[in-house]
Each structure stands twice: as C-alpha cells, then as structure tokens.
Design a protein around this motif. Structure first.
Motif, PDB file in Angstrom:
ATOM      1  N   VAL A 204       0.820  -1.196   0.000  1.00  0.00           N
ATOM      2  CA  VAL A 204       0.000   0.000   0.000  1.00  0.00           C
ATOM      3  C   VAL A 204       0.865   1.262   0.000  1.00  0.00           C
ATOM      4  CG1 VAL A 204      -1.776   1.271   1.258  1.00  0.00           C
ATOM      5  CG2 VAL A 204      -1.872  -1.212   1.146  1.00  0.00           C
ATOM      6  N   VAL A 205       1.907   1.303   0.818  1.00  0.00           N
ATOM      7  CA  VAL A 205       2.755   2.487   0.909  1.00  0.00           C
ATOM      8  C   VAL A 205       3.434   2.754  -0.441  1.00  0.00           C
ATOM      9  CG1 VAL A 205       4.778   3.490   2.063  1.00  0.00           C
ATOM     10  CG2 VAL A 205       3.129   2.164   3.377  1.00  0.00           C
ATOM     11  N   LYS A 206       3.950   1.686  -1.072  1.00  0.00           N
ATOM     12  CA  LYS A 206       4.601   1.837  -2.365  1.00  0.00           C
ATOM     13  C   LYS A 206       3.587   2.316  -3.417  1.00  0.00           C
ATOM     14  CE  LYS A 206       7.211  -0.786  -5.784  1.00  0.00           C
ATOM     15  NZ  LYS A 206       7.692  -2.104  -6.172  1.00  0.00           N
ATOM     16  N   HIS A 207       2.405   1.758  -3.360  1.00  0.00           N
ATOM     17  CA  HIS A 207       1.360   2.133  -4.312  1.00  0.00           C
ATOM     18  C   HIS A 207       0.977   3.603  -4.173  1.00  0.00           C
ATOM     19  CE1 HIS A 207      -2.181   1.827  -6.849  1.00  0.00           C
ATOM     20  NE2 HIS A 207      -2.914   2.355  -5.867  1.00  0.00           N
TER      21      HIS A 207
END
Length: 190
Positions: free
Chosen positions: A174-177
């Motif tokens: 989620v953070v990378k996205h």
C-alpha cells in the motif's frame, strides 16, 4: 372454465384411465395432458403424441404436441405431417370427447405418417460424421503447452511444499502504491 366442459373433461378422464389401464404406451402426465407412444423403443419410427386439453375442451380442439425429447430423432416434416392429420381429425369431433378417438386414429395411420422418416443407419452416420468433425477441431485447439526446464524450475520455485502459491503472493504494498500515485493536493483552511 365452462361448467359443461369441466364435467365432460372429468368423464373423459375417467374413461381414458379405465380404457388404457395396464397399457404401457399410455401415460397421464397431468389431469389435462395425455401421451401415447407409437412403435417400439428401439424403432427409429417410434414417437410419442401428446394431447393437451384447454379450458374449453372439447368445444375447442386440444393442443397436439410432438416436441418431446423422445421425438428428437423424428424429422420436422414428419412431425408437421402428423400434427396436421391429427388436427384435421380433431376438427371433426368438436363438442365431444376425442382424445381416445385421436389416439386410435393415429394407431391406424402411424406407419403411413412416418413413412418419410429416414432409416436409423442414415441418421447415425450423419450424427457420427458431425461428431467426428467436432473431435478433430477440438484436438487442434487443445495443443499442449511445452515449457523448458528453466521455466519449469522457476514455476516450482514460486510454489510452497503443498504445490500452492504462498500466502500473500498477490498482495499490494500500500505504501509503495500510494507513493507512486502521488498525493492529492488538499487545502486545509483554518
């Protein structure tokens, strides 16, 4: 339903059940639907005739049906010929009980009416021919996929000891996205 019609239908129902008691070719599907089988099971020219009474039967002709699964081998021209003959005969008996008369009429003319029905060997050869063509096309479509040893090894490395993909293999970080999509500019007014 007309009172007179319902009384006539009840009387005819009782008469049919007593006349055809023990006759395996006769079948009562419902209180208003009756079937009679002509010919032997293994015969290519055997068929079932279904007579369905309407609310105004016998003042109106019954519905003649030959579209049962058992009749799938009968060609449509023969079915139409049988329906037409039985319907014409039914018109002569309007106002009186006619199911027994129609079944017996068809017994007398069944062979003549199915004379145009092709022989079983012809139908089987046509069916076999079409089935053989379908099998060949299916073989061409289902060509087995071949993989090299390296491709097979890589596939095995992706699976756990049970042959299943490990838990979370399709999870998204989620953070990378969110870092890739960027933040939306939201103005906070104070």
């Amino acid at each position: 339903m007309d009172e007179e019609c319902s009384v006539l239908q009840e009387e005819e129902r009782e008469a049919l059940l007593s006349i055809y008691d023990g006759d395996e070719a006769f079948k009562q599907v419902s209180p208003t639907i009756y079937q009679y089988k002509y010919g032997e099971d293994s015969d290519n020219k055997s068929f079932i005739l279904e007579v369905e009474w309407h609310n105004n039967y016998p003042n109106e002709a019954p519905k003649i049906n030959l579209d049962m699964f058992y009749n799938k081998h009968i060609v449509s021209s023969v079915k139409e010929n049988i329906k037409n003959k039985v319907s014409k005969e039914a018109d002569h008996y309007l106002g009186e009980s006619m199911t027994f008369t129609l079944f017996e009429f068809l017994k007398d003319f069944a062979e003549e009416l199915v004379a145009d029905q092709p022989d079983k060997e012809v139908i089987e050869s046509i069916t076999k021919l079409s089935i053989d063509n379908d099998d060949e096309s299916a073989k061409k479509i289902t060509k087995k996929e071949t993989m090299s040893k390296a491709q097979k090894r890589k596939q095995w490395d992706r699976l756990d000891s049970k042959g299943e993909k490990p838990r979370g293999y399709d999870w998204i970080d989620v953070v990378k996205h969110l870092s890739q999509t960027g933040s939306s500019k939201v103005e906070i007014s104070t």
